[in-house]
Design an enzyme around this catalytic site. Structure first.
Site, PDB file in Angstrom:
ATOM      1  N   SER A  65      -7.423   3.792   9.428  1.00  0.00           N
ATOM      2  CA  SER A  65      -8.143   3.894   8.162  1.00  0.00           C
ATOM      3  C   SER A  65      -7.443   3.071   7.080  1.00  0.00           C
ATOM      4  CB  SER A  65      -8.232   5.365   7.732  1.00  0.00           C
ATOM      5  OG  SER A  65      -8.816   5.490   6.454  1.00  0.00           O
TER       6      SER A  65
ATOM      7  N   ASP B 257     -15.062   2.748   7.911  1.00  0.00           N
ATOM      8  CA  ASP B 257     -13.964   3.677   7.671  1.00  0.00           C
ATOM      9  C   ASP B 257     -14.381   4.755   6.685  1.00  0.00           C
ATOM     10  OD1 ASP B 257     -11.173   4.681   7.392  1.00  0.00           O
ATOM     11  OD2 ASP B 257     -11.410   3.833   5.391  1.00  0.00           O
TER      12      ASP B 257
ATOM     13  N   LYS C 178      -8.609  -1.395   5.709  1.00  0.00           N
ATOM     14  CA  LYS C 178      -8.864  -1.906   4.351  1.00  0.00           C
ATOM     15  C   LYS C 178      -7.865  -3.003   3.988  1.00  0.00           C
ATOM     16  CE  LYS C 178      -8.940   2.388   2.659  1.00  0.00           C
ATOM     17  NZ  LYS C 178      -9.263   3.285   3.781  1.00  0.00           N
TER      18      LYS C 178
ATOM     19  N   ARG D 279     -14.646  12.904   9.365  1.00  0.00           N
ATOM     20  CA  ARG D 279     -13.379  13.549   9.749  1.00  0.00           C
ATOM     21  C   ARG D 279     -13.039  14.685   8.800  1.00  0.00           C
ATOM     22  NH1 ARG D 279      -9.630   8.907   8.999  1.00  0.00           N
ATOM     23  NH2 ARG D 279      -8.013  10.472   9.345  1.00  0.00           N
TER      24      ARG D 279
ATOM     25  N   HIS E 200       0.846  -1.198   0.000  1.00  0.00           N
ATOM     26  CA  HIS E 200       0.000   0.000   0.000  1.00  0.00           C
ATOM     27  C   HIS E 200       0.880   1.247   0.000  1.00  0.00           C
ATOM     28  CE1 HIS E 200      -3.296   2.752   0.863  1.00  0.00           C
ATOM     29  NE2 HIS E 200      -2.500   3.314   1.752  1.00  0.00           N
TER      30      HIS E 200
END
Length: 444
Positions: free
Chosen positions: A183, A161, A187, A168, A82
């Site tokens: 967050s 999320d 995932k 947020r 990621h």
């Protein structure tokens, strides 16, 4: 159990247990806890922080709020990667084939871009015939067969999320390390990988502007991974200028092909190899980073990585002829050279400004409904440290039409460049590595 009592507890610096956090996330997901109470909780977390155990519990609660992908039918250690996002960041299309070429399964779910340029899925969809939606059975079969598949992210992956992030965003609580870390990791956990390598960007084109903040975020995410039983490592990389030379969709795919041929930009190659090497170590195919790097360089040199890329494209219905003939990808009808009005050395490039410029050409989405133009984008001709003379091209714009918008983008690009008469000192691309054992800085 009442939400107001838990908000009070966190506001006063108390630690919430996993049951309390699950109660809050489940209640918010179902609509039993209203936005105003979750806003108060987010603000309390923003100011009081969370322990590693709390952050892990929050991550698991959000991961469990929707679909959780079971990758157990796939043989081997499944390793995911990621990136926190950056301009010209296209490493997935290089890393996936590289890692798969040594027999490590890469079962990746990626998203579409909202902002600078398209996400990995958008880039892949610039290839004729390429399918980004596969059934679970076909997805798993493909990874077992060729060790690689990249598909669109499920709309029901960690929905809590998604809901919390939207809140947020309008309550000024985005910039919270525990909330950012949970967050991202919610995932990744829901996507089912056994091990995760993170590319955390820092600099003018990144969300985390300083190395210190990037390392804090990376440490939080690595800690979450450890807490929930996932091997996790993070690389802190520089995003003070775009990665590689291409910003767009089709032109980024072509840059990936060059890199898999061993002819790509030095920075893109260096980062891709480093991230892939950590994946190879976590995937059990090498006992050390250096051993993994040697193995991966061999895969570039002998053509195995590029062959795996072709196999991956064909497996998902794509026409791989563009690998040999770039004209088979979408091509913009016009190119416009943005010429320098100064001489000297490129001192700095505002990466985010170039990313936004590419979006204004149509390479990215300003809204979810916007349609991406795969052909348009920006090719950098000069990067930080390069010498420039008046009248030399700084970038090439790939455009659909030559109009007022094109002229405005060209001016914006010029303003993104800063010049100096002295060559700037070189800033390294790879800054540090974060593992459960701590932080190792490349400069040390």
């Amino acid at each position: 159990m009442r939400a107001v009592d838990l908000i009070h507890k966190k506001r006063d610096g108390g630690e919430l247990n996993s049951e309390e956090i699950a109660f809050l996330i489940n209640g918010y997901s179902k609509g039993d806890i209203p936005d105003y109470q979750m806003s108060a909780l987010a603000m309390s977390i923003f100011f009081k922080g969370m322990t590693s155990a709390e952050t892990a519990a929050l991550t698991l609660a959000m991961a469990g709020s929707g679909d959780q992908v079971d990758l157990s039918p796939i043989n081997g250690i499944k390793v995911d990667k990621h990136s926190t996002g950056g301009v010209g960041d296209k490493t997935t299309l290089i890393i996936g084939p590289l890692v798969a070429s040594v027999g490590i399964p890469v079962a990746k779910m990626s998203g579409r871009g909202l902002g600078h340029t398209g996400g990995t899925i958008d880039k892949m969809e610039s290839i004729a015939g390429f399918h980004t939606e596969l059934s679970r059975e076909d997805f798993i079969k493909q990874v077992n067969d060729i060790h690689l598949s990249v598909i669109g992210q499920s709309g029901n992956l960690a929905p809590a999320d998604k809901k919390l992030y939207a809140l947020r965003d309008v309550t000024s609580t985005v910039d919270s390390i525990p909330l950012i870390a949970s967050s991202v990791m919610s995932k990744k956990i829901a996507a089912g990988a056994d091990a995760i390598v993170l590319d955390v960007k820092t600099g003018s084109g990144a969300f985390m502007k300083t190395v210190e903040h990037a390392e804090k975020l990376a440490s939080a995410m690595v800690s979450i991974g450890s807490e929930v039983g996932r091997q996790t490592a993070a690389v802190i990389s520089d995003m003070d200028q775009p990665l590689g030379y291409s910003i767009g969709n089709a032109i980024e795919v072509l840059e990936c092909v060059d890199t898999l041929r061993g002819q790509g930009p030095e920075d893109l190659t260096e980062l891709s190899l480093a991230l892939a090497a950590h994946m190879v170590v976590l995937g059990g195919k090498a006992s050390s980073f250096d051993e993994a790097m040697t193995l991966l360089r061999k895969q570039l040199d002998n053509g195995e990585a590029l062959a795996k890329f072709r196999e991956f494209i064909v497996a998902q219905g794509g026409d791989d002829s563009f690998v040999d003939d770039a004209s088979k990808l979408p091509t913009a009808p016009y190119t416009v050279e943005v010429l320098s009005t100064e001489s000297g050395f490129v001192q700095a490039i505002e990466a985010e400004e170039l990313g936004l410029s590419a979006m204004l050409l149509g390479a990215g989405r300003a809204t979810k409904e916007a349609v991406i133009d795969y052909a348009v984008g920006i090719t950098l001709r000069k990067k930080v440290g390069d010498a420039v003379n008046v009248g030399e091209s700084l970038v090439t714009l790939h455009v659909r039409e030559q109009n007022e918008n094109t002229a405005a983008v060209a001016e914006r690009v010029k303003r993104a460049y800063t010049f100096n008469q002295e060559k700037p000192s070189e800033r390294p691309l790879l800054l540090s590595v974060v593992t459960v054992d701590g932080i190792t800085r490349y400069s040390e």
